[in-house]
Design a protein around this motif. Structure first.
Motif, PDB file in Angstrom:
ATOM      1  N   UNK A  78      -5.669   4.013  -7.777  1.00  0.00           N
ATOM      2  CA  UNK A  78      -4.471   4.785  -8.107  1.00  0.00           C
ATOM      3  C   UNK A  78      -3.967   5.619  -6.933  1.00  0.00           C
ATOM      4  N   UNK A  79      -4.829   5.918  -5.959  1.00  0.00           N
ATOM      5  CA  UNK A  79      -4.406   6.784  -4.863  1.00  0.00           C
ATOM      6  C   UNK A  79      -4.143   5.970  -3.598  1.00  0.00           C
ATOM      7  N   UNK A  80      -3.412   6.594  -2.671  1.00  0.00           N
ATOM      8  CA  UNK A  80      -3.151   5.959  -1.381  1.00  0.00           C
ATOM      9  C   UNK A  80      -4.461   5.646  -0.658  1.00  0.00           C
ATOM     10  N   UNK A  81      -5.409   6.573  -0.701  1.00  0.00           N
ATOM     11  CA  UNK A  81      -6.724   6.313  -0.087  1.00  0.00           C
ATOM     12  C   UNK A  81      -7.393   5.095  -0.703  1.00  0.00           C
ATOM     13  N   UNK A  86       0.039  10.846  -1.390  1.00  0.00           N
ATOM     14  CA  UNK A  86       0.685  11.404  -0.197  1.00  0.00           C
ATOM     15  C   UNK A  86      -0.057  11.060   1.085  1.00  0.00           C
ATOM     16  N   UNK A  87       0.730  10.814   2.140  1.00  0.00           N
ATOM     17  CA  UNK A  87       0.188  10.644   3.475  1.00  0.00           C
ATOM     18  C   UNK A  87       1.047  11.391   4.477  1.00  0.00           C
ATOM     19  N   UNK A  88       0.427  11.821   5.560  1.00  0.00           N
ATOM     20  CA  UNK A  88       1.139  12.585   6.592  1.00  0.00           C
ATOM     21  C   UNK A  88       1.032  11.844   7.918  1.00  0.00           C
ATOM     22  N   UNK A  89       2.163  11.423   8.455  1.00  0.00           N
ATOM     23  CA  UNK A  89       2.204  10.867   9.805  1.00  0.00           C
ATOM     24  C   UNK A  89       2.403  12.026  10.774  1.00  0.00           C
ATOM     25  N   UNK A 142       0.818  -1.211   0.000  1.00  0.00           N
ATOM     26  CA  UNK A 142       0.000   0.000   0.000  1.00  0.00           C
ATOM     27  C   UNK A 142       0.850   1.259   0.000  1.00  0.00           C
ATOM     28  N   UNK A 143       1.926   1.262   0.789  1.00  0.00           N
ATOM     29  CA  UNK A 143       2.622   2.526   1.041  1.00  0.00           C
ATOM     30  C   UNK A 143       4.005   2.254   1.589  1.00  0.00           C
ATOM     31  N   UNK A 144       4.824   3.299   1.553  1.00  0.00           N
ATOM     32  CA  UNK A 144       6.050   3.268   2.340  1.00  0.00           C
ATOM     33  C   UNK A 144       6.076   4.514   3.213  1.00  0.00           C
ATOM     34  N   UNK A 145       6.826   4.425   4.271  1.00  0.00           N
ATOM     35  CA  UNK A 145       6.718   5.398   5.351  1.00  0.00           C
ATOM     36  C   UNK A 145       8.102   5.740   5.884  1.00  0.00           C
TER      37      UNK A 145
END
Lengths: 441, 441
Positions: free
Chosen positions: B419-422, B119-122, B50-53
């Motif tokens: 296509x999006x993180x969501x 994009x994601x914000x921790x 899904x993502x990398x962080x």
């Protein structure tokens, strides 16, 4: 090799002419994609340009109804371009008034490491009241206060960049020593505007310090440039003005212990290129025909800090009174232009539409090269801030038609000879003042 | 399709085991290059993660003598990765205590546009005193103050993201209207910590709002997550603890008008993979043999806020008194682990070396998949924060050996469907509250 000029591509979404986004050669939807900027950066790199540059402000462009000056934020966009280019310098604008030095020192160091030494910082102090209102203030801080903060800010940033010796990361797997902490030192800065302990949480930049760029041309701005800047972007309408500015700034360096070679002065030029002069002028007229007068009046009123939206377009510029602080030098330039050439408001708007006070020059590649050569050899420029009227087309034409002409004249590189932005500009890598201090002790 | 789990790759330079940089399979010099991260991101994408962080702090890692937790700054690095990947979500940590909401709203919006909605914000509140000292303070702000500021901060950021309607940029070349300014509104925020007029100077993000992630597991942290977060990273040592945490956080959502599906809970796991259990344990032992006890004692003393560097390694953890505010939940976890399993300090250091309190699991791909499946189907996780012990090798093995096993069990996607993180996380695109308000009026 003879003295070489330097070329920076000043990038805006659709180009510098205010009506560029309405021109058939542009694609305003594509100008909002990363791909558009990647293509532009690669074109600049194909032309062996020194760098590309993004202007910035931290408020919505007040005239967004009729144009957009930005889409992406510069540091994020240039980081993406660092990953998709190999040579070109990447200069981002960032404000000393609404940032903290630790963050900016780190982000520019990170961009410098990501790009292998290609980062530059255009230092601005954010004159706009719209910007102040996004950062907890009701009014903008005064000119002198902004520059005082900017001076201390850059001092802190340089100390942070120097908080690691270049060889502090030893990565000795056998002994388990990752970094030699005797070569990493807190900066213990305690100043009027900032208290910053450090050290920075990233190694010293590849370039030692990313390149420092400045564009203020006020009295304070020129003094600031003489003290801190390594490249200066400036708006100059005539050779005489350009030469006076050049001599003025270069003459100020000695008192800071710097030689004139330690700063590169790059006047802006928006080249409108045609196979003939007539074709170039026709292209300029075609762009000017797309100007929205409402846009120009709004922009000019804002620049003048004086509402002229009700004035007749074919009358002269009214008396706008004394200048307020802020974008002082640009204001003097515009009023001077209108008075000197006895322009109507409409004519002035056309003159400003191409470059917001920067010089617009319509002509053949040979005539444009003539102009650049005259300014360069005549002592008014070390290079140029190239502002294509449309993008990507205007940069393609400059790279394909003007750059080869400059190269034929022996004025511009045929290939990159260095790897870092500093090397492109012929500027030395700064010594680590922190380390020098220690070794002297 | 049955319920699918989510996988996030938590990336550190050489991997999560504290001795990873000393292990023959890693290359600490290469871990300081963009190329290293590009390869890792492409591996994660090959595995359809899904993502990398990237975690982050705004001070130099205090134990840099023996290890490094970061090199690049997250937003610049992830922007570079946005340009070199196509699918994977990109989650950067950024502090609400030492930033301004206008800057962060803009940078995350810019990353979201650059990446096409990835994009994601921790969200972190920066508990460290070393961080405070880089930002004009002598001591860290208190826990409650930091969270109060964080709450208002996120509120301002969301308002800024919603300051443009999705369709505000009309780009009508014929009429010369770039943006419909009736669809762009100042936010006029006047709060206890921030005064921000807006609007933002970038269009509404592709995702509406970049994904909001949170990792605090204190009482205040859990309440904050229930109110704001859409994904939670958490350290849980046992299934029972994991399930209790899961039920606790999910149970808090209703009072904020949210359904349990609107938050994804991802416990951390550092998988040490072997063809046999014995091989996996041998690999763990090989890494543990590279531990520098001095490093572990320093880390543990810092976490405990209690100097234990003089204690015998083969004795028990001494009484460390009451817990200070800050990383409260992690501290309780570590002390609980030592007491429950009656560990010596040396044993505790080994248990912490792999994941700093996150769960380390050494086993075959099948046994690791069993564990993940049990937590997932047993209601302790919606997915996992995967923390490879070494990089890039540990992620390659996870993607090549564990992911196919999860896929065989029908637990994980075989290709990206959005296509999006969501979309990867199965989370809805937020409606524009600003617009809804207007339309209701």
């Amino acid at each position: 090799m003879s003295r070489q000029l330097h070329l920076n591509a000043f990038v805006m979404p659709n180009g510098h002419h205010e009506a560029a986004w309405r021109h058939p050669s542009t694609d305003p939807r594509r100008a909002r994609t990363l791909r558009h900027y990647v293509d532009i950066a690669r074109t600049a790199e194909r032309g062996m340009l020194d760098s590309l540059f993004l202007a910035d402000g931290v408020a919505l462009w007040s005239n967004v109804k009729h144009n957009s000056h930005s889409h992406f934020e510069p540091l994020t966009l240039l980081s993406a371009l660092a990953a998709t280019t190999d040579h070109i310098g990447l200069i981002a604008t960032a404000s000393t008034t609404y940032n903290e030095p630790y963050h900016l020192a780190r982000k520019f160091a990170s961009l410098d490491h990501l790009s292998g030494g290609r980062a530059g910082w255009n230092i601005v102090t954010s004159a706009g009241v719209d910007e102040a209102r996004n950062f907890n203030l009701g009014t903008r801080p005064g000119h002198e206060l902004r520059y005082a903060r900017a001076t201390e800010f850059v001092d802190v940033v340089k100390k942070l960049w120097d908080s690691w010796d270049d060889d502090a990361a030893v990565l000795d797997r056998a002994s388990g020593i990752y970094a030699d902490t005797d070569r990493i030192r807190p900066i213990e800065h305690e100043g009027e505007h900032f208290r910053v302990r450090g050290p920075l949480n990233i190694e010293r930049p590849v370039q030692g310090h990313p390149l420092l760029v400045q564009a203020g041309s006020s009295e304070t701005g020129k003094e600031y440039a003489a003290r801190h800047a390594e490249a200066v972007f400036t708006a100059q309408q005539t050779f005489a003005e350009g030469k006076a500015f050049y001599d003025d700034v270069k003459g100020r360096l000695a008192k800071y212990g710097r030689s004139p070679d330690e700063i590169k002065i790059l006047p802006g030029i928006s080249p409108i290129i045609g196979r003939t002069t007539a074709e170039a002028r026709a292209r300029e007229a075609e762009l000017n025909a797309l100007i929205t007068p409402e846009y120009g009046l709004h922009q000019l009123s804002k620049l003048l800090d004086h509402d002229i939206t009700g004035c007749p377009l074919d009358g002269p510029l009214p008396d706008v009174g004394s200048f307020t602080e802020g974008a002082q030098s640009r204001l003097a330039l515009v009023v001077g232009l209108a008075r000197r050439e006895n322009l109507t408001i409409r004519q002035l708007l056309e003159r400003l539409a191409g470059g917001r006070g920067h010089r617009v020059f319509a002509g053949t590649p040979v005539r444009i090269a003539d102009e650049l050569e005259q300014w360069f050899t005549g002592g008014a420029a070390d290079g140029f801030n190239v502002m294509p009227p449309t993008l990507p087309g205007g940069l393609d034409e400059f790279v394909d038609l003007v750059v080869p002409e400059l190269r034929r004249r022996g004025l511009f590189r045929a290939e990159y000879t260095g790897t870092t932005l500093r090397e492109h500009y012929g500027l030395a890598r700064p010594v680590n003042r922190n380390r020098v201090k220690e070794h002297a002790a």
